[in-house]
Motif scaffolding. Structure first.
Motif, mmCIF file in Angstrom:
data_model
loop_
_atom_site.group_PDB
_atom_site.id
_atom_site.type_symbol
_atom_site.label_atom_id
_atom_site.label_comp_id
_atom_site.label_asym_id
_atom_site.label_seq_id
_atom_site.Cartn_x
_atom_site.Cartn_y
_atom_site.Cartn_z
ATOM 1 N N GLY A 1 44.678 34.286 27.026
ATOM 2 C CA GLY A 1 45.852 34.067 27.870
ATOM 3 C C GLY A 1 45.716 32.877 28.788
ATOM 4 N N GLY A 2 44.596 32.169 28.706
ATOM 5 C CA GLY A 2 44.374 30.999 29.553
ATOM 6 C C GLY A 2 43.102 31.139 30.361
ATOM 7 N N GLY A 3 42.577 30.006 30.813
ATOM 8 C CA GLY A 3 41.318 29.989 31.536
ATOM 9 C C GLY A 3 41.438 30.112 33.035
ATOM 10 N N SER A 4 42.640 30.103 33.569
ATOM 11 C CA SER A 4 42.831 30.250 35.008
ATOM 12 C C SER A 4 43.861 31.328 35.273
ATOM 13 C CB SER A 4 43.278 28.929 35.634
ATOM 14 O OG SER A 4 44.512 28.500 35.082
ATOM 15 N N PHE A 5 43.855 31.873 36.493
ATOM 16 C CA PHE A 5 44.814 32.920 36.822
ATOM 17 C C PHE A 5 45.091 32.909 38.328
ATOM 18 C CE2 PHE A 5 40.637 34.801 37.216
ATOM 19 C CZ PHE A 5 40.703 35.611 38.337
ATOM 20 N N PRO A 6 46.323 33.240 38.714
ATOM 21 C CA PRO A 6 46.645 33.351 40.138
ATOM 22 C C PRO A 6 46.223 34.730 40.644
ATOM 23 C CG PRO A 6 48.610 33.742 38.839
ATOM 24 C CD PRO A 6 47.508 33.418 37.859
ATOM 25 N N ALA A 7 45.602 34.796 41.802
ATOM 26 C CA ALA A 7 45.131 36.093 42.279
ATOM 27 C C ALA A 7 45.057 36.108 43.796
ATOM 28 C CB ALA A 7 43.771 36.407 41.685
ATOM 29 N N THR A 8 44.912 37.300 44.343
ATOM 30 C CA THR A 8 44.662 37.476 45.763
ATOM 31 C C THR A 8 43.365 38.266 45.925
ATOM 32 O OG1 THR A 8 45.749 39.629 46.015
ATOM 33 C CG2 THR A 8 47.164 37.667 46.084
ATOM 34 N N VAL A 9 42.884 38.340 47.145
ATOM 35 C CA VAL A 9 41.646 39.070 47.406
ATOM 36 C C VAL A 9 41.899 40.568 47.598
ATOM 37 C CG1 VAL A 9 40.569 37.052 48.450
ATOM 38 C CG2 VAL A 9 41.767 38.712 49.908
ATOM 39 N N TYR A 10 43.163 40.994 47.678
ATOM 40 C CA TYR A 10 43.465 42.364 48.088
ATOM 41 C C TYR A 10 42.848 43.450 47.208
ATOM 42 C CZ TYR A 10 46.683 40.034 51.239
ATOM 43 O OH TYR A 10 47.216 39.228 52.213
ATOM 44 N N PRO A 11 42.895 43.342 45.866
ATOM 45 C CA PRO A 11 42.256 44.408 45.077
ATOM 46 C C PRO A 11 40.775 44.561 45.374
ATOM 47 C CG PRO A 11 43.668 43.055 43.692
ATOM 48 C CD PRO A 11 43.535 42.346 44.999
ATOM 49 N N PHE A 12 40.127 43.458 45.722
ATOM 50 C CA PHE A 12 38.689 43.480 45.937
ATOM 51 C C PHE A 12 38.317 44.036 47.313
ATOM 52 C CE2 PHE A 12 39.775 39.768 43.262
ATOM 53 C CZ PHE A 12 39.253 40.224 42.071
ATOM 54 N N ILE A 13 39.080 43.648 48.352
ATOM 55 C CA ILE A 13 38.686 44.037 49.712
ATOM 56 C C ILE A 13 39.379 45.302 50.195
ATOM 57 C CG2 ILE A 13 38.153 41.644 50.296
ATOM 58 C CD1 ILE A 13 40.719 41.577 51.969
ATOM 59 N N LEU A 14 40.478 45.715 49.554
ATOM 60 C CA LEU A 14 41.171 46.930 49.982
ATOM 61 C C LEU A 14 40.924 48.118 49.053
ATOM 62 C CD1 LEU A 14 44.615 45.503 51.166
ATOM 63 C CD2 LEU A 14 42.585 46.041 52.522
ATOM 64 N N ARG A 15 40.536 47.837 47.799
ATOM 65 C CA ARG A 15 40.263 48.931 46.865
ATOM 66 C C ARG A 15 38.856 48.868 46.270
ATOM 67 N NH1 ARG A 15 45.990 49.222 43.495
ATOM 68 N NH2 ARG A 15 47.232 50.105 45.199
ATOM 69 N N GLY A 16 38.097 47.877 46.639
ATOM 70 C CA GLY A 16 36.736 47.790 46.125
ATOM 71 C C GLY A 16 36.662 47.591 44.628
ATOM 72 N N VAL A 17 37.666 46.909 44.065
ATOM 73 C CA VAL A 17 37.695 46.676 42.617
ATOM 74 C C VAL A 17 36.617 45.671 42.230
ATOM 75 C CG1 VAL A 17 39.091 45.715 40.739
ATOM 76 C CG2 VAL A 17 40.128 47.286 42.394
ATOM 77 N N ASN A 18 35.992 45.899 41.092
ATOM 78 C CA ASN A 18 34.933 45.019 40.579
ATOM 79 C C ASN A 18 35.448 44.223 39.390
ATOM 80 O OD1 ASN A 18 32.691 46.340 42.200
ATOM 81 N ND2 ASN A 18 33.390 48.074 40.983
ATOM 82 N N LEU A 19 35.245 42.927 39.399
ATOM 83 C CA LEU A 19 35.566 42.077 38.253
ATOM 84 C C LEU A 19 34.247 41.715 37.579
ATOM 85 C CD1 LEU A 19 37.682 40.586 36.591
ATOM 86 C CD2 LEU A 19 37.491 38.662 38.180
ATOM 87 N N LEU A 20 34.044 42.251 36.383
ATOM 88 C CA LEU A 20 32.770 42.106 35.666
ATOM 89 C C LEU A 20 32.907 41.052 34.580
ATOM 90 C CD1 LEU A 20 32.029 45.924 35.162
ATOM 91 C CD2 LEU A 20 31.353 44.478 37.097
ATOM 92 N N GLY A 21 32.125 40.009 34.673
ATOM 93 C CA GLY A 21 32.128 38.995 33.630
ATOM 94 C C GLY A 21 31.284 39.433 32.453
ATOM 95 N N ILE A 22 31.849 39.349 31.252
ATOM 96 C CA ILE A 22 31.153 39.777 30.034
ATOM 97 C C ILE A 22 30.777 38.547 29.220
ATOM 98 C CG2 ILE A 22 31.288 41.169 27.941
ATOM 99 C CD1 ILE A 22 31.387 42.760 30.593
ATOM 100 N N ASP A 23 29.480 38.295 29.128
ATOM 101 C CA ASP A 23 28.976 37.150 28.360
ATOM 102 C C ASP A 23 28.216 37.659 27.148
ATOM 103 O OD1 ASP A 23 27.950 34.703 27.477
ATOM 104 O OD2 ASP A 23 26.153 34.954 28.708
ATOM 105 N N SER A 24 28.817 37.515 25.990
ATOM 106 C CA SER A 24 28.158 37.953 24.760
ATOM 107 C C SER A 24 27.326 36.851 24.125
ATOM 108 C CB SER A 24 29.207 38.435 23.750
ATOM 109 O OG SER A 24 30.086 37.381 23.390
ATOM 110 N N VAL A 25 27.411 35.624 24.648
ATOM 111 C CA VAL A 25 26.719 34.490 24.034
ATOM 112 C C VAL A 25 25.234 34.506 24.355
ATOM 113 C CG1 VAL A 25 26.558 31.967 23.930
ATOM 114 C CG2 VAL A 25 28.798 33.073 24.026
ATOM 115 N N ASN A 26 24.887 34.617 25.637
ATOM 116 C CA ASN A 26 23.495 34.542 26.061
ATOM 117 C C ASN A 26 22.986 35.888 26.577
ATOM 118 O OD1 ASN A 26 23.030 31.619 25.684
ATOM 119 N ND2 ASN A 26 24.643 31.435 27.222
ATOM 120 N N CYS A 27 23.570 36.956 26.107
ATOM 121 C CA CYS A 27 23.145 38.301 26.477
ATOM 122 C C CYS A 27 21.645 38.468 26.193
ATOM 123 C CB CYS A 27 23.956 39.318 25.674
ATOM 124 S SG CYS A 27 23.473 41.032 25.908
ATOM 125 N N PRO A 28 20.869 38.978 27.164
ATOM 126 C CA PRO A 28 19.409 39.122 26.952
ATOM 127 C C PRO A 28 19.095 40.006 25.748
ATOM 128 C CG PRO A 28 19.989 39.444 29.259
ATOM 129 C CD PRO A 28 21.275 39.397 28.503
#
Length: 331
Positions: free
Chosen positions: A251-278
């Motif tokens: 859907g694209g490499g950039s996205f518009p966002a705010t900090v509210y989900p992170f600081i008001l609900r403690g939401v975690n954004l987990l980056g998934i890297d399958s290329v250099n996975c140990p």
């Protein structure tokens, strides 16, 4: 076999600045360095393979390149004591198909550190029915569970659900007992997603960026291989302390966002890297793919089994969003 010619799909820059794809004969002496010489059985068609066929994507380090970011096959010769002739191995990620000749080739030479033994209970075809997409989906599930996700916490949203990562994630999560909500822009695919195990299906346009930065808490977690403009909606609907496993950019490499989900609900954004996975985690994920994460009806996930000659058209299809499930290349 080492001295016999074999066929491979080459991507080369042309005079117009584009990429030309063509099959040519090679010998093993033209392959890059690596401890393992492998007779390739199958490769896959991934969104990144499509990007690699577009010079403006800057995915490939240098052309000419044999594309194909994953492969399965049998070891022909080994200079590493961990592997022997006849071993069944698979390779996903690292520089395969982008910086090192890849899987769209009847013969490949790869570093032994990149190879994973094919787990018992999976065939060479099975592991490419899963391939990079299935591995990425499984890694997403693993990371979500490492961050506390359990089936009794609520539904899990999967975006881009008819694609390789999305369809794999729907099937895996449903098999683990999660209630899965699948999102797709293809109204004709709702029955397919329900057959994979989705309890609910959302039209893609529902994931609108318009409105408040925080919406009603709906999902315990999300698997998102799409990114782009729909990601803020996904973040805004995650329940307190939940997580989003982000693995792609269809859907694209950039996205518009705010900090509210992170600081008001403690939401975690987990980056998934399958290329250099140990390597230890990589092997753990593949063992789970042969066990509790093995999708029901794994063979049915293969929507196309194609030849080298058919790869260029398949790459166009995956970039245009015309592909459902997995396409495997039979070498």
């Amino acid at each position: 076999m080492q001295d016999s010619p074999f066929r491979a799909l080459h991507a080369e820059l042309n005079a117009a600045g584009g990429i030309s794809l063509g099959i040519r004969e090679m010998t093993a002496g033209e392959l890059p360095a690596g401890e393992l010489l492998v007779k390739v059985a199958y490769s896959g068609v991934n969104f990144k393979d499509g990007l690699a066929s577009q010079p403006e994507s800057h995915v490939v380090a240098a052309y000419p390149m044999i594309l194909g970011i994953d492969l399965s096959g049998t070891v022909v010769s080994s200079a590493d004591p961990r592997f022997s002739e006849g071993d069944r191995i698979l390779v996903t990620g690292y520089g395969l198909g982008t910086g090192h000749f890849g899987g769209y080739s009847e013969l490949a030479r790869v570093p032994a550190d990149w190879a994973v033994p094919v787990p018992g209970g999976l065939s060479l075809k099975d592991v490419m029915a899963l391939g990079t997409a299935g591995f990425t989906a499984a890694l997403s599930v693993q990371r979500l569970e490492d961050n506390g996700l359990r089936p009794d916490q609520g539904p899990v949203l999967v975006t881009g659900a008819t694609g390789g990562v999305g369809s794999s994630a729907v099937s895996m999560l449903a098999g683990l007992g999660y209630d899965v909500t699948a999102s797709t822009g293809k109204s004709s695919e709702h029955a397919y997603l329900r057959a994979l195990g989705a309890k609910d299906v959302l039209p893609r346009e529902t994931l609108s960026t318009e409105g408040k930065p925080l919406r009603r808490e709906q999902y315990a977690a999300a698997v998102d291989p799409v990114g782009g403009a729909s990601l803020p909606y996904v973040l805004s609907t995650i329940r307190y302390g939940g997580s989003v496993a982000l693995s792609g950019l269809t859907g694209g490499g950039s996205f518009p966002a705010t900090v509210y989900p992170f600081i008001l609900r403690g939401v975690n954004l987990l980056g998934i890297d399958s290329v250099n996975c140990p390597e230890p985690l990589r092997r753990k994920i593949w063992e789970r793919l042969a066990g509790d994460l093995k999708p029901r009806g794994l063979a049915d996930m293969i929507q196309r089994e194609i030849t080298l000659e058919e790869v260029p058209a398949a790459l166009e299809d995956i970039l245009a969003g015309r592909m459902r499930g997995r396409a495997v290349v039979r070498l």
